[in-house]
Design a protein around this motif. Sequence first.
Motif, PDB file in Angstrom:
ATOM      1  N   ALA A 208      64.170  92.455  90.655  1.00  0.00           N
ATOM      2  CA  ALA A 208      63.757  93.008  92.140  1.00  0.00           C
ATOM      3  C   ALA A 208      64.790  92.901  92.967  1.00  0.00           C
ATOM      4  O   ALA A 208      65.079  93.758  93.743  1.00  0.00           O
ATOM      5  CB  ALA A 208      62.471  92.066  92.292  1.00  0.00           C
ATOM      6  N   VAL A 209      65.390  91.877  93.068  1.00  0.00           N
ATOM      7  CA  VAL A 209      66.391  91.570  94.117  1.00  0.00           C
ATOM      8  C   VAL A 209      67.652  92.518  93.510  1.00  0.00           C
ATOM      9  O   VAL A 209      68.104  92.974  94.720  1.00  0.00           O
ATOM     10  CB  VAL A 209      66.819  90.107  93.973  1.00  0.00           C
ATOM     11  N   LYS A 210      68.265  92.662  92.389  1.00  0.00           N
ATOM     12  CA  LYS A 210      68.927  93.440  92.118  1.00  0.00           C
ATOM     13  C   LYS A 210      69.084  94.987  92.570  1.00  0.00           C
ATOM     14  O   LYS A 210      69.789  95.603  93.089  1.00  0.00           O
ATOM     15  CB  LYS A 210      69.457  93.319  90.660  1.00  0.00           C
ATOM     16  N   TRP A 211      67.882  95.466  91.923  1.00  0.00           N
ATOM     17  CA  TRP A 211      67.370  96.813  92.366  1.00  0.00           C
ATOM     18  C   TRP A 211      67.197  97.259  93.947  1.00  0.00           C
ATOM     19  O   TRP A 211      67.545  98.123  94.295  1.00  0.00           O
ATOM     20  CB  TRP A 211      66.271  97.319  91.324  1.00  0.00           C
ATOM     21  N   PHE A 212      66.210  96.206  94.402  1.00  0.00           N
ATOM     22  CA  PHE A 212      65.438  96.690  95.610  1.00  0.00           C
ATOM     23  C   PHE A 212      65.676  95.721  96.810  1.00  0.00           C
ATOM     24  O   PHE A 212      65.440  95.999  97.855  1.00  0.00           O
ATOM     25  CB  PHE A 212      64.028  96.706  95.335  1.00  0.00           C
ATOM     26  N   GLY A 213      66.751  94.511  96.296  1.00  0.00           N
ATOM     27  CA  GLY A 213      67.348  93.953  97.387  1.00  0.00           C
ATOM     28  C   GLY A 213      66.341  92.643  97.788  1.00  0.00           C
ATOM     29  O   GLY A 213      66.719  91.698  98.559  1.00  0.00           O
ATOM     30  N   ARG A 214      65.063  92.619  97.369  1.00  0.00           N
ATOM     31  CA  ARG A 214      64.037  91.563  97.653  1.00  0.00           C
ATOM     32  C   ARG A 214      62.838  91.453  96.747  1.00  0.00           C
ATOM     33  O   ARG A 214      62.773  92.441  96.073  1.00  0.00           O
ATOM     34  CB  ARG A 214      63.584  91.794  99.186  1.00  0.00           C
ATOM     35  N   LEU A 215      61.944  90.532  97.078  1.00  0.00           N
ATOM     36  CA  LEU A 215      60.702  90.485  96.270  1.00  0.00           C
ATOM     37  C   LEU A 215      59.728  89.978  97.180  1.00  0.00           C
ATOM     38  O   LEU A 215      59.936  88.836  97.776  1.00  0.00           O
ATOM     39  CB  LEU A 215      60.910  89.591  95.226  1.00  0.00           C
ATOM     40  N   ASP A 216      58.753  90.821  97.565  1.00  0.00           N
ATOM     41  CA  ASP A 216      57.601  90.474  98.449  1.00  0.00           C
ATOM     42  C   ASP A 216      56.414  90.138  97.756  1.00  0.00           C
ATOM     43  O   ASP A 216      55.485  89.313  98.351  1.00  0.00           O
ATOM     44  CB  ASP A 216      57.525  91.564  99.491  1.00  0.00           C
ATOM     45  N   THR A 217      56.259  90.503  96.883  1.00  0.00           N
ATOM     46  CA  THR A 217      54.864  90.525  96.225  1.00  0.00           C
ATOM     47  C   THR A 217      54.988  90.463  94.673  1.00  0.00           C
ATOM     48  O   THR A 217      55.732  91.109  94.183  1.00  0.00           O
ATOM     49  CB  THR A 217      54.091  91.794  96.557  1.00  0.00           C
ATOM     50  N   VAL A 218      54.058  89.577  94.062  1.00  0.00           N
ATOM     51  CA  VAL A 218      54.132  89.630  92.700  1.00  0.00           C
ATOM     52  C   VAL A 218      52.394  89.527  92.123  1.00  0.00           C
ATOM     53  O   VAL A 218      51.746  88.841  92.738  1.00  0.00           O
ATOM     54  CB  VAL A 218      54.666  88.181  91.961  1.00  0.00           C
ATOM     55  N   VAL A 219      52.269  90.404  91.232  1.00  0.00           N
ATOM     56  CA  VAL A 219      50.910  90.178  90.545  1.00  0.00           C
ATOM     57  C   VAL A 219      51.097  90.023  89.152  1.00  0.00           C
ATOM     58  O   VAL A 219      51.870  90.667  88.552  1.00  0.00           O
ATOM     59  CB  VAL A 219      50.187  91.861  90.713  1.00  0.00           C
TER      60      VAL A 219
END
Length: 253
Positions: free
Chosen positions: A82-93
């Motif tokens: 998530a961090v590599k592709w989109f720069g951050r991680l806000d939500t996990v399901v």
Amino acid sequence: MDPGLPDLTGTVALVTGAGGGIGAGIAGRFAAAGAAVVVHHLTSAERAEAVVAGIVADGGRAVAARADVTDPDQCAALAGVAVKWFGRLDTVVAAAGVQPVAALAGMGVEEWRAVVDTNLTGTFATVQAAAEVMAGGSITLVASIEGRRSARGHAHYAASKAGVLMLARSAALEYGPAGIRVNSVSPGLVHRDGLDEAWPDGVDAWRRSAPLGRLGEPSDVGDACVFLASPMARWITGHDLVVDGGMAVAPSW
Ligand SMILES: NC(=O)c1ccc[n+]([C@@H]2O[C@H](COP(=O)([O-])OP(=O)(O)OC[C@H]3O[C@@H](n4cnc5c(N)ncnc54)[C@H](OP(=O)(O)O)[C@@H]3O)[C@@H](O)[C@H]2O)c1
């Protein structure tokens, strides 16, 4: 974008088990709310790629990623995607799970362990790895109404889901100060292809008993997860949201 959903544009969601029925539905609803989505799978690479293709075709952003959630190192790598592709991680399901049927009498310890390892220990590893890279946000664990109500042939499954309910509460307690909310959703029986044919009596009994008169759809669970991840749920943590068409209040006599 679905105007009926809260706007999650600019956020990044990771959905585990998103090559499966409910996970795919959850991933689709996060994309429809504007989130970029990491579509996790283990063996269902083709189905995960189809989910990604559907999101991208609708103008969204998504990437597929493989991991065995029973391996903490693979969970850490998954959160890193998530961090590599989109720069951050806000939500996990966390929707990855297994649901085999086996009577308690005669159940081998390996059968028990396989379910608990995936559904409970794998969810623990997912939560821990995700929280490492999150700067606040929301984690939702997919439990089940069987975490509170037993079902024949599901002792291992029900016990694992009861564990998931307490994992969510414990994680809410410990990660709250870091601004991470942790909740669970407990779905009832959710429709999938072939279910009516495979279990006609059970499906029929469900429809007759459930106050809302139907099985759930993956999107019903997905919308509950989108709500819990959204600013509308900003003061909700440690909660279990039952998504079962009212079955929990149906009398059994
Ligand atoms: N269906 C229902 O009526 C219902 C009701 C209540 C709760 N639930 C819960 O909802 C969740 C999704 O269920 P579902 O019906 O959509 O089942 P599903 O189609 O079988 O999806 C579950 C996914 O979990 C993944 N998975 C299993 N073991 C894994 C592991 N070790 N590492 C990584 N991924 C793993 C599988 O990925 P791959 O296919 O890529 O291998 C599978 O696609 C489960 O947690 C289930 O317990 C389901």
